[in-house]
Design a protein around this motif. Structure first.
Motif, PDB file in Angstrom:
ATOM      1  N   LEU A 110      31.960   8.967 -19.704  1.00  0.00           N
ATOM      2  CA  LEU A 110      32.328   9.651 -18.468  1.00  0.00           C
ATOM      3  C   LEU A 110      33.841   9.794 -18.384  1.00  0.00           C
ATOM      4  N   LEU A 111      34.284  10.955 -17.957  1.00  0.00           N
ATOM      5  CA  LEU A 111      35.705  11.221 -17.734  1.00  0.00           C
ATOM      6  C   LEU A 111      35.875  11.592 -16.276  1.00  0.00           C
ATOM      7  N   TYR A 112      36.558  10.733 -15.517  1.00  0.00           N
ATOM      8  CA  TYR A 112      36.806  11.006 -14.104  1.00  0.00           C
ATOM      9  C   TYR A 112      38.226  11.535 -13.942  1.00  0.00           C
ATOM     10  N   THR A 113      38.361  12.570 -13.137  1.00  0.00           N
ATOM     11  CA  THR A 113      39.671  13.183 -12.983  1.00  0.00           C
ATOM     12  C   THR A 113      39.816  13.734 -11.575  1.00  0.00           C
ATOM     13  N   VAL A 114      41.038  14.090 -11.225  1.00  0.00           N
ATOM     14  CA  VAL A 114      41.301  14.620  -9.894  1.00  0.00           C
ATOM     15  C   VAL A 114      42.335  15.738 -10.009  1.00  0.00           C
ATOM     16  N   GLY A 115      42.112  16.811  -9.266  1.00  0.00           N
ATOM     17  CA  GLY A 115      43.066  17.909  -9.261  1.00  0.00           C
ATOM     18  C   GLY A 115      42.750  18.961 -10.307  1.00  0.00           C
ATOM     19  N   PRO A 116      42.936  20.228  -9.977  1.00  0.00           N
ATOM     20  CA  PRO A 116      42.548  21.313 -10.890  1.00  0.00           C
ATOM     21  C   PRO A 116      43.349  21.349 -12.187  1.00  0.00           C
ATOM     22  N   ALA A 117      44.653  21.074 -12.122  1.00  0.00           N
ATOM     23  CA  ALA A 117      45.487  21.154 -13.326  1.00  0.00           C
ATOM     24  C   ALA A 117      45.080  20.084 -14.335  1.00  0.00           C
ATOM     25  N   THR A 118      44.942  18.845 -13.868  1.00  0.00           N
ATOM     26  CA  THR A 118      44.532  17.755 -14.757  1.00  0.00           C
ATOM     27  C   THR A 118      43.125  18.002 -15.279  1.00  0.00           C
ATOM     28  N   SER A 119      42.262  18.535 -14.438  1.00  0.00           N
ATOM     29  CA  SER A 119      40.888  18.821 -14.855  1.00  0.00           C
ATOM     30  C   SER A 119      40.844  19.875 -15.952  1.00  0.00           C
ATOM     31  N   ARG A 120      41.673  20.903 -15.822  1.00  0.00           N
ATOM     32  CA  ARG A 120      41.708  21.946 -16.854  1.00  0.00           C
ATOM     33  C   ARG A 120      42.185  21.375 -18.187  1.00  0.00           C
ATOM     34  N   SER A 121      43.240  20.559 -18.135  1.00  0.00           N
ATOM     35  CA  SER A 121      43.760  19.955 -19.367  1.00  0.00           C
ATOM     36  C   SER A 121      42.700  19.073 -20.012  1.00  0.00           C
ATOM     37  N   LEU A 122      42.006  18.297 -19.192  1.00  0.00           N
ATOM     38  CA  LEU A 122      40.970  17.406 -19.717  1.00  0.00           C
ATOM     39  C   LEU A 122      39.787  18.211 -20.244  1.00  0.00           C
ATOM     40  N   GLY A 123      39.474  19.318 -19.584  1.00  0.00           N
ATOM     41  CA  GLY A 123      38.384  20.168 -20.041  1.00  0.00           C
ATOM     42  C   GLY A 123      38.658  20.757 -21.419  1.00  0.00           C
ATOM     43  N   THR A 124      39.882  21.182 -21.650  1.00  0.00           N
ATOM     44  CA  THR A 124      40.262  21.710 -22.962  1.00  0.00           C
ATOM     45  C   THR A 124      40.109  20.648 -24.034  1.00  0.00           C
ATOM     46  N   LEU A 125      40.542  19.435 -23.722  1.00  0.00           N
ATOM     47  CA  LEU A 125      40.424  18.318 -24.660  1.00  0.00           C
ATOM     48  C   LEU A 125      38.955  17.980 -24.922  1.00  0.00           C
ATOM     49  N   ARG A 126      38.168  17.951 -23.876  1.00  0.00           N
ATOM     50  CA  ARG A 126      36.743  17.645 -24.020  1.00  0.00           C
ATOM     51  C   ARG A 126      36.062  18.662 -24.945  1.00  0.00           C
ATOM     52  N   ASP A 127      36.368  19.928 -24.728  1.00  0.00           N
ATOM     53  CA  ASP A 127      35.717  20.977 -25.509  1.00  0.00           C
ATOM     54  C   ASP A 127      36.048  20.883 -26.999  1.00  0.00           C
ATOM     55  N   SER A 128      37.258  20.416 -27.319  1.00  0.00           N
ATOM     56  CA  SER A 128      37.691  20.385 -28.717  1.00  0.00           C
ATOM     57  C   SER A 128      37.350  19.084 -29.436  1.00  0.00           C
TER      58      SER A 128
END
Length: 336
Positions: A110-128
């Protein structure tokens, strides 16, 4: 870093000075405000230094298999509340261990995050690199809301009904609830670990959080000089317009308490001058420079430490939240 040359700022629209490092390859604040008739200028306040030994310890969790699924998993999830933590994690952890190791560890992670900018960065990392990991909490808005969400969500995964059958498969005990790993900077609020580990919670609901400092933050030596240069250019732009043009103003958006003392010196605010951002005005006495904050933490810091009341506090920590606050403020101002 040399200060910006004020001659390069040929303002033709409302200056909005964003006290942050510009995100790459795209910055949502630049796109948002440019599309709405502003001239965004980024003035970096902070420099970040990654804590390599600490990130190496996180890397060892992946390499050793301590994050792989199973009853021996050391952590059930990771918490991110800043882009810098995601950046350090991406560069010095998953970027060095390779996709196969990260992929295996990502199963049910599980990856917990807050805020759209941090979420986008984490989403890119998750996808790769972490294809099986699940991202939660993106819309929480702040640390307090994220902590409440984690309490509900994470605990729901470890009830008796969700027992995964490790052992003889007949026990009615819930499966063990591993701690969460919170990757932080050395300057952070403690609302998340305090909430999750509160003694007021029943033992069954309490969630252990281990914090690991993965980056350090300091004010850039050049910040005050850079900011003064840009503010002077903005004031020059305002002086070129008539006193009757009330739409010609300048905004300063503050993203962190760090560097606020230098910002206030440049804007001539604070205990030694005045106690309100509203006092920055033109020769006719009308207000021309306004201050907005990304959220209540920075707003309250300015008020409590310096006695400065900002003009806008974003309801959501995003370009949309800042933009909505500014729009509402200017609309109210036009009616007064």
């Amino acid at each position: 870093m040399a200060p910006p040359n004020t001659d390069t700022y040929n303002f033709t629209s409302t200056p909005i000075l964003l006290l942050k490092t510009k995100s790459t390859p795209h910055d949502g604040y630049e796109e948002f405000f440019s599309a709405r008739g502003y001239h965004p200028i980024f003035v970096p306040v902070l420099e970040h230094r990654f804590n390599t030994p600490s990130l190496d310890e996180v890397k060892k969790l992946f390499v050793s298999g301590s994050l792989n699924p199973g009853p021996e998993r050391k952590y059930g999830g990771l918490i991110f509340t800043s882009q810098r933590a995601v950046e350090g994690f991406a560069r010095l952890v998953v970027g060095e261990i390779g996709v196969p190791i990260a992929t295996e560890a990502s199963r049910s992670l599980l990856l917990y995050t807050v805020g759209p900018a941090t979420s986008r960065s984490l989403g890119t990392l998750r996808d790769s690199h972490l294809p099986y990991a699940e991202i939660h909490g993106s819309n929480a808005g702040n640390g307090e809301n994220l902590a409440k969400f984690i309490l509900e969500h994470y605990n729901s995964l470890y009830h008796t009904d969700n027992y995964d059958g490790h052992g003889d498969g007949h026990s009615d005990k819930p499966k063990p609830k591993p701690p969460l790993l919170f990757l932080v900077g050395e300057q952070r609020r403690d609302i998340i670990p305090k909430t999750l580990m509160s003694e007021s919670l029943p033992d069954s609901q309490r969630i252990t959080v281990h914090e690991r400092v993965v980056y350090e933050t300091a004010v850039m030596e050049s910040f005050e000089e850079q900011f003064r240069s840009v503010v002077d250019a903005g004031r020059g732009y305002l002086r070129t317009h008539t006193d009757t043009d009330q739409k010609k103003v300048m905004w300063v958006v503050v993203f962190s308490p760090t560097g606020c003392d230098a910002m206030l010196r440049v804007l001539e605010l604070g205990p030694s001058t005045t106690t309100s951002a509203s006092s920055i005005s033109d020769q006719g006495g009308r207000r021309r420079v306004f201050v907005a904050t990304i959220g209540p933490t920075t707003r309250d810091y300015l008020r409590l430490k310096y006695g400065v009341q900002v003009d806008v506090c974003a309801q959501k920590p995003s370009q949309d939240g800042v933009g909505a606050g500014i729009e509402e403020f200017m609309l109210s101002k036009s009616r007064s």
